[in-house]
Design a protein around this motif. Structure first.
Motif, PDB file in Angstrom:
ATOM      1  N   VAL A 159      -3.082   4.290   5.116  1.00 39.67           N
ATOM      2  CA  VAL A 159      -1.759   4.861   4.909  1.00 39.67           C
ATOM      3  C   VAL A 159      -1.427   5.690   6.135  1.00 39.67           C
ATOM      4  N   TYR A 171      -3.017  -3.564  -7.150  1.00 36.84           N
ATOM      5  CA  TYR A 171      -3.970  -2.463  -7.249  1.00 36.84           C
ATOM      6  C   TYR A 171      -5.410  -2.971  -7.262  1.00 36.84           C
ATOM      7  N   GLU A 209       7.031  -1.671  -4.855  1.00 42.26           N
ATOM      8  CA  GLU A 209       6.302  -0.445  -5.145  1.00 42.26           C
ATOM      9  C   GLU A 209       4.855  -0.575  -4.679  1.00 42.26           C
ATOM     10  N   ARG A 210       4.221   0.561  -4.447  1.00 43.21           N
ATOM     11  CA  ARG A 210       2.808   0.546  -4.114  1.00 43.21           C
ATOM     12  C   ARG A 210       2.043  -0.121  -5.255  1.00 43.21           C
ATOM     13  N   THR A 267      -2.187  -6.139   0.635  1.00 42.58           N
ATOM     14  CA  THR A 267      -1.000  -5.806   1.352  1.00 42.58           C
ATOM     15  C   THR A 267      -1.099  -6.105   2.764  1.00 42.58           C
ATOM     16  N   GLU A 281       0.793  -1.223   0.000  1.00 41.72           N
ATOM     17  CA  GLU A 281       0.000   0.000   0.000  1.00 41.72           C
ATOM     18  C   GLU A 281       0.827   1.276   0.000  1.00 41.72           C
ATOM     19  N   SER A 282       2.087   1.234   0.329  1.00 43.19           N
ATOM     20  CA  SER A 282       2.874   2.471   0.381  1.00 43.19           C
ATOM     21  C   SER A 282       4.290   2.224  -0.117  1.00 43.19           C
ATOM     22  N   GLY A 283       5.090   3.279  -0.080  1.00 48.94           N
ATOM     23  CA  GLY A 283       6.403   3.201  -0.723  1.00 48.94           C
ATOM     24  C   GLY A 283       7.587   3.007   0.188  1.00 48.94           C
ATOM     25  N   VAL A 291       5.341  -0.291   5.210  1.00 52.31           N
ATOM     26  CA  VAL A 291       4.470  -0.898   4.217  1.00 52.31           C
ATOM     27  C   VAL A 291       3.470  -1.781   4.923  1.00 52.31           C
ATOM     28  N   ASP A 327       0.510  -9.203  -3.494  1.00 51.88           N
ATOM     29  CA  ASP A 327       1.503  -8.494  -4.265  1.00 51.88           C
ATOM     30  C   ASP A 327       2.603  -9.451  -4.648  1.00 51.88           C
TER      31      ASP A 327
END
Length: 280
Positions: free
Chosen positions: A213, A202, A66-67, A274, A57-59, A262, A231
């Motif tokens: 987030v 996604y 990657e997200r 995620t 979900e985040s970087g 993450v 993922d």
């Protein structure tokens, strides 16, 4: 009678051989559900965990995750090398550097963990050090990820119990310094990341009821877990990453970015999620 001994007017025969109408729709739905169930059972058999996938979900793990990546995870002790720490199945950055063992671009294992009572989603970060109760682990840590060169001012030092020190590859500090998580006990670890597939996560993020987030100057490294997928992109890069001396943990990806984590979200009946990491 048909070759199978059934009359063409038998309800089951009409259902199986119908070319139009509601029977075709129902048959296709049942076939799809069965296919998904079989794939899910196969993934569970291989991974040993459920859900076996998470959506990032985040970087906080960039550039190695990657997200929106979908990440396939396994039980920690599955496929683990002999130099993993004890019976945890986890290879720390410190050990990975000395043994030439890397995943997702750097030494050590990337783990999905969720401290009890923390709320939110699981976190997917790299295991950097294993520490023992009472240990002043700052002496072994990379000073670039610490606010000071001593235990003073770091709530997780000395270590209150045995566990792992973790960090997102893109984060500026250890999780135990930035407040993302306490020292991570082995029983909090849901799985180890093995493979990532870009963008597939996604699907989970778009349809998730809650994409979390968390922010500490930037987004926390959250992952969303998935029942049928998560993922994943390319096989984890074993042997990849710099091989550095085990005496002091070093950083192969210097960064001054804000701390992130993450998270993973459980995905039930959808692909990817995620450990908002792992229900990828």
């Amino acid at each position: 009678m048909s070759d199978e001994g059934r009359s063409p007017d038998d309800p089951l025969s009409r259902f199986l051989h119908a070319e139009t109408g509601a029977a075709v729709f129902v048959r296709e739905v049942l076939t799809s559900v069965l296919a998904v169930a079989l794939i899910g059972l196969l993934l569970f058999a291989v991974s040993g965990v459920w859900p076996p996938m998470v959506a990032v979900e985040s970087g906080s793990m960039e550039p190695h995750m990657e997200r929106g990546d979908l990440v396939f995870i396994t039980e920690p002790d599955r496929f683990s090398p002999e130099f993993a720490h004890g019976d945890t199945g986890i290879v720390t950055y410190e050990t990975g550097a000395s043994e030439g063992y890397g995943t997702f671009g750097e030494p050590g294992s990337v783990i999905v963990y969720h401290p009890p009572g923390s709320g939110g989603s699981p976190i997917i970060h790299r295991a950097r050090l294993h520490v023992e109760e009472g240990e002043n682990w700052v002496d072994r840590a990379n000073p670039d990820y610490l606010p000071a060169t001593s235990c003073e001012g770091i709530s997780a030092c000395p270590a209150p119990y045995d566990g792992f020190i973790t960090k997102g590859d893109a984060n500026a500090e250890y999780d135990q310094v930035s407040g993302i998580a306490p020292v991570v006990k082995s029983e909090w670890i849901h799985g180890v990341a093995r493979v990532r597939v870009p963008y597939l996560g996604y699907v989970r993020l778009v349809f998730s009821e809650a994409i979390l987030v968390q922010s500490n100057g930037a987004g926390d490294g959250l992952v969303s877990a998935s029942d049928s997928g998560g993922d994943a992109s390319e096989p984890s890069g074993e042997g990849a990453g710099a091989v550095e001396p085990p005496t002091a943990e070093s950083n192969t990806t210097p960064t001054a970015e804000p701390t992130m984590t993450v998270q993973a979200t459980p995905v039930t009946g959808s692909t990817g999620g995620t450990p908002t990491a792992m229900p990828a």
